[in-house]
Structures are given as C-alpha cells and as structure tokens.
Scaffold this active site. Structure first.
Site, PDB file in Angstrom:
ATOM      1  N   HIS A 127       0.872  -1.182   0.000  1.00 37.12           N
ATOM      2  CA  HIS A 127       0.000   0.000   0.000  1.00 37.12           C
ATOM      3  C   HIS A 127       0.911   1.235   0.000  1.00 37.12           C
ATOM      4  CE1 HIS A 127      -2.807   2.945   1.817  1.00 37.12           C
ATOM      5  NE2 HIS A 127      -3.792   2.125   1.514  1.00 37.12           N
ATOM      6  N   ASP A 204       3.034  -4.315   8.113  1.00 35.79           N
ATOM      7  CA  ASP A 204       1.779  -3.575   7.954  1.00 35.79           C
ATOM      8  C   ASP A 204       0.655  -4.607   8.060  1.00 35.79           C
ATOM      9  OD1 ASP A 204      -0.574  -2.586   6.885  1.00 35.79           O
ATOM     10  OD2 ASP A 204       0.334  -1.840   5.033  1.00 35.79           O
ATOM     11  N   GLN A 207      -4.621  -5.211   6.942  1.00 35.45           N
ATOM     12  CA  GLN A 207      -5.591  -6.118   6.329  1.00 35.45           C
ATOM     13  C   GLN A 207      -5.545  -7.518   6.913  1.00 35.45           C
ATOM     14  OE1 GLN A 207      -7.898  -5.145   4.365  1.00 35.45           O
ATOM     15  NE2 GLN A 207      -7.130  -3.136   3.751  1.00 35.45           N
ATOM     16  N   LYS A 230     -10.532  -0.968  10.645  1.00 36.05           N
ATOM     17  CA  LYS A 230     -10.680  -2.138   9.776  1.00 36.05           C
ATOM     18  C   LYS A 230     -11.007  -3.391  10.578  1.00 36.05           C
ATOM     19  CE  LYS A 230      -7.378  -0.447   6.337  1.00 36.05           C
ATOM     20  NZ  LYS A 230      -8.174   0.189   5.298  1.00 36.05           N
ATOM     21  N   CYS A 368      -4.900   2.722  -3.525  1.00 36.09           N
ATOM     22  CA  CYS A 368      -3.658   3.247  -2.943  1.00 36.09           C
ATOM     23  C   CYS A 368      -2.502   2.288  -3.192  1.00 36.09           C
ATOM     24  CB  CYS A 368      -3.800   3.528  -1.450  1.00 36.09           C
ATOM     25  SG  CYS A 368      -5.047   4.751  -1.069  1.00 36.09           S
TER      26      CYS A 368
END
Lengths: 410, 140
Positions: A127, A204, A207, A230, A368
């Site tokens: 991302h 990261d 997700q 999220k 993104c």
C-alpha cells in the site's frame, strides 16, 4: 463445513445496526470491508458510555473521573497486548492508524538508524502508506529502497526476496495481507530470513488483523501496525506494537505533554514507554472502544472468523469464475478477504456506479497501490472485500449485480 | 436556447425517465456519442487524474463562445461530460461563469456522481469555469 454451523451469521448481523439499512431502495450489500469495516453495537455503545459516564483526561488523576478513564484507557492497552500476544502492554502504542504507525517508525527509528548505503526492503504489493514514508526517509538519510517482486498470481517470489536480502538490509517493511490482491505473505518465514542478515522487521497488518489470529511473538517480527477501523473499531485509532528493546532506544517523534518526565528550558527528559510516543492528549474514547472491538472479535473467535471468511471467499471466487469477461486480479493460493477483478471492455469506475445503484458497496480504483495496478497492467480494479457478517446470499447479489453491469454496457 | 434553458432541458429529459436503469442507459448512450477529442488536445496539461477515472478537457474561444472538447476513460463519465457540454459548449464566458451545474444533483443519479472527486468531474466543472474566467478577462 462444520465451522458454518457454529457461526451464526444472522445473529451476528443483528449486532451491526448499519447492515439493516437500504441504499437506493435496495438492501445494503456491504463489500467494502477492506476500506473500512462496520461497527457492532458494543463499539458504538462503548463510545457513548465513555462520553456519557466516565469521560475525562487520562493520567492526571486528581479526581475520580480521570482515574476511572485512565483505568479503562490502560485496560484497552492490555486488551491490545492480549490480542497481539505481545510480551508487554507498554509496547503497544496508540496511534491514529497504520499510516501513522509506519510514519512513527520511519521518522524515529529510521532517522536514528539509517545511513547512506543502507537498504530498506519492501515488496511489490505494498500500500502507498508502506512505500511513501520509506521513500521520504530514504531521501533524508541516503538509504535505498529495494523492492522484492511478485509473480502473476500476486504471490511474493521467495527466491527473489532472498536475493535482495544482504547485510546492507537494515529493515524489512512488508504487508501481511495485500489490500489490493488479498495475498497473505509468509511473514514468519520472511522475518526469519531478514533476521538472519540482521534486519529489523516491520509488518503492515492493517488487512491481516481483521481476518486471522495475530501472534507477534510467533511471527518473530519487531514492529506490527494496524488500524482500529478495519477491525470493527472506531476510525482515527490504531496501534503500533514494537519490541520494548527497540522502542526504548528510539528517540521520540513528536514532542509535547504526556511524553515527558521533566521539562526545563535547559533540558527535557522523556517519559518511558508507551507515553514517550503518545505526545498530547490521546484519542481516549476511541482507544477504549477499540478495546471493545478487539474483545468482540476475540469472543467470536478469530479461528472461526478465518474459517468462515475463507469459505466465503472461496465461494465468491468460484461464483465470479463463471462470469464471462471477468478476470480476477490476485489469484495467490493463500488469500484473505479480498476479491479484486476487472471486466472486459468496462471501466472499473463505471461498474462501481452501477453496482452502487443496486445497493452493492465495493471499492473501485487503484486502492492506494498504483505499483500493483501497473504490474498487472490495469488502470483500476473492482474490489469486493469480505467480513464475517457477509453471506453467500450477498455474494449471489454481487454476481447478479455484475451481470447487470455487463448487460447495461453490452 | 439560453444556457439556463439548455440546463433545464437536460433536467427535464432525465426527470422524465422513472427507472434508474434507463437513466444510466441514456447516460451511457450519451457517452458513446460524445464527439471524439482531437488527439493533439489529449495532453497531460489537459488531463485531470481522479482516483477512479481520468478526464481530459480542452477549451477554446470561437466567435465569442466557448468551444469544449473532452474525454474520459470511463463511459458514464463520458456521458456526464456530454451533458456538461450540452449546457456549457457554445456558451459565452459570462454565461458559463454565472451558471452552476445544478443538473448533476437534480437528475437523480445518486450522490456518488455529484461527489465527484474520484471521477474527476468536479475538477472538470471547475476547469470549465476557470477557462470561462480567463476568456472573460481576455475579452476586456
């Protein structure tokens, strides 16, 4: 599927008030969970409860309200610790979200540790928020950004990844689950190899956290970042977890109140963890409500969530495979949550508008992740992304919606 | 027809269509029949890149009136450009500056079309007005 019997989607849906609404006169089919997930009643109620009953500033306990708020705020931090299986609660820093967490590490750790000739290794499926902060710090320090490529399914090429690891690699910064492709990266294995060359590892997890159980110790990483919104929590709150040893050696990024031990005009000494990295009044209510969200998903059970969502994604993938003129972007054998695709001769933006008219919320665009779009030579994709409150019936609605799009543009 | 009448005609045309599918079919039809933009004008300077789609706009002055050319990679956006041009193409700069694109909200296409940051349409409207202001200044 035994998991499906123990997973009562109808009663789960009833806990998310927004899922009952209509859009353009149609029942809402919310398939934009990778952008942001909806909130269960317990999160909404917690926010209200904090502001109605127990709100005050934290860590300034001259009065009962502040003591009570501080207790709940720090209890939320312990919830985060348990959720990530972090060794210590002081290693969990409240931030605005994944983006801020990554910027914190790049500005603090990066500035203190990177020098010309050093390398930061990322993957081709990042991302923008795990690309741009590193580019910025590379410009400032003279370090170099190196990219590990993926194959046509959107799977990281491990031999290529290994080739790019060397003693120059000071940091591996990589995504756990790709937001555009859904690919699950083998983080534990990547971390082991990165550690072997002495690199620090940042993940990261934006997700990944909503879809599977995260154990930062088992993964063997140094930093793990995620966003509250999220994972069914409020927007504007997230977490940076970092190993205490590293965080303690890092200079503060932002200065202000909360983060100091003592201040004079000659010299300021900084507070310990986690407060050193939480300058100013924190996002109190949202932190507490994030704790409620994490407790909620933990109670549902992340293993049950993962099993249910896996089955749903497989069903969706099989259903869209029957649509002529549809090509799935991101076909890695290990995927979570995301079904990205393009339609022959139909622009993603056009498809998104017609799906919206049918009450179906998807994301269209570059997500993104422009380098990912460039790699697959597509201008944009349509992305359906799933949560545990989605159903097979909603997948069927998506399929019917796509057929309607094709009919209108035929 | 005045610019206000042209805009009203667009609003009337779409408000006469009850069904959302038919409204979109009409827009798609307009998109397909939007006159091709000259390649020479499809430059980066004339490009407005949105997150979801890209639009191009070129404006010139012909006999005191604005001559517009435009394109998009998305068909519905092309249709909306055609509607914009129905209103603004051939308008004087004074008319164009004085006329807000009310039809976008009034033809019931849903908020995702009126909140047009992503598809570049808002930028396009702004650009038309900017051209109009420049032409107006040049005429003085």
């Amino acid at each position: 599927m035994p998991q499906l019997q123990t997973f009562d989607v109808a009663s789960i849906r009833a806990e998310f008030p927004i899922l009952a609404r209509e859009v353009h006169g149609r029942p809402l089919v919310y398939l934009d969970n990778a952008a942001s997930a909806q909130k269960p009643r317990v999160v909404i109620d917690t926010l209200r409860d904090v502001y109605e009953r127990e709100y005050s500033n934290v860590h300034r306990a001259a009065h009962e309200l502040s003591a009570a708020t501080t207790e709940r705020f720090e209890a939320a931090r312990r919830t985060v610790q348990r959720f990530l299986n972090a060794p210590e609660d002081r290693e969990c820093i409240f931030v605005r979200g994944t983006t801020e967490a990554i910027n914190l590490v790049s500005n603090s750790w990066g500035r203190a540790n990177l020098k010309p000739g050093d390398e930061i290794l990322i993957t081709a499926m990042e991302h923008h928020s795990n690309i741009v902060p590193w580019q910025m710090i590379c410009q400032q320090t003279g370090a170099k950004l190196v990219v590990a490529p993926m194959d046509q399914t959107g799977t990281l090429l491990m031999p290529e990844f290994e080739k790019r690891l060397s003693p120059r690699t000071k940091l591996l910064a990589c995504v756990h689950v790709s937001n555009a492709l859904g690919t699950i990266n083998p983080i534990a294995e990547m971390a082991r190899r990165a550690k072997a060359v002495g690199a620090v590892v940042l993940v990261d997890g934006a997700q990944a956290v909503p879809h599977s159980r995260i154990d930062v110790q088992a993964l063997g990483v140094d930093f793990y970042a995620f966003s509250g919104h999220k994972v069914y929590g409020p927007s504007g709150i997230g977490v940076l977890w970092g190993r205490a040893e590293l965080l303690e050696a890092m200079p503060p990024w932002q200065g202000g109140g909360e983060m100091i031990k003592s201040v004079s005009f000659e010299k300021t000494t900084y507070a310990g963890l986690p407060h050193r990295f939480e300058a100013g009044t924190p996002n109190i209510a949202d932190s507490i409500a994030l704790g409620a969200a994490l407790e909620y998903v933990s109670k549902l059970g992340l293993d049950a969530i993962e099993a249910y969502e896996h089955e749903l994604l497989q069903y969706a993938t099989a259903q869209v495979a029957q649509i002529k003129g549809l090509r799935v972007i991101g076909t890695s054998p290990r995927k979570a949550g995301v079904l990205g695709f393009v339609l022959d001769g139909i622009h993603a933006a056009d498809a998104g508008m017609i799906l919206d008219q049918q009450g179906i919320a998807v994301r269209v665009g570059q997500h993104c992740a422009e380098p990912v779009m460039d790699f697959f030579k597509v201008q944009a994709t349509i992305r359906a992304s799933f949560a545990f409150y989605n159903t097979r019936a909603e997948v069927d609605a998506l399929v019917a919606g796509i057929r309607k799009v094709q009919e209108l543009f035929s | 027809m005045t610019i206000a009448e042209r805009q009203q005609a667009v609003i009337d045309e779409f408000n006469a269509i009850a069904d959302w599918e038919e409204r979109y079919r009409r827009i798609i039809e307009y998109g397909r029949t939007l006159p091709a933009m000259e390649d020479a004008h499809k430059t980066d300077k004339n490009k407005v890149k949105g997150c979801q789609s890209t639009v191009w706009l070129h404006a010139a002055m012909k006999e005191g009136r604005m001559a517009l050319q435009g394109d998009s990679d998305a068909m519905i956006v092309r249709g909306l450009i055609a509607l914009l041009f129905k209103v603004y193409d051939g308008a004087t700069p004074i008319e164009a500056t004085a006329t807000p694109p009310d039809f976008i909200n009034e033809i019931g296409l849903g908020r995702n079309l009126s909140q047009t940051r992503a598809n570049g349409l808002a930028a396009m409207v702004k650009q038309i007005k900017l051209y109009a202001a420049v032409f107006q200044a040049m005429q003085r």
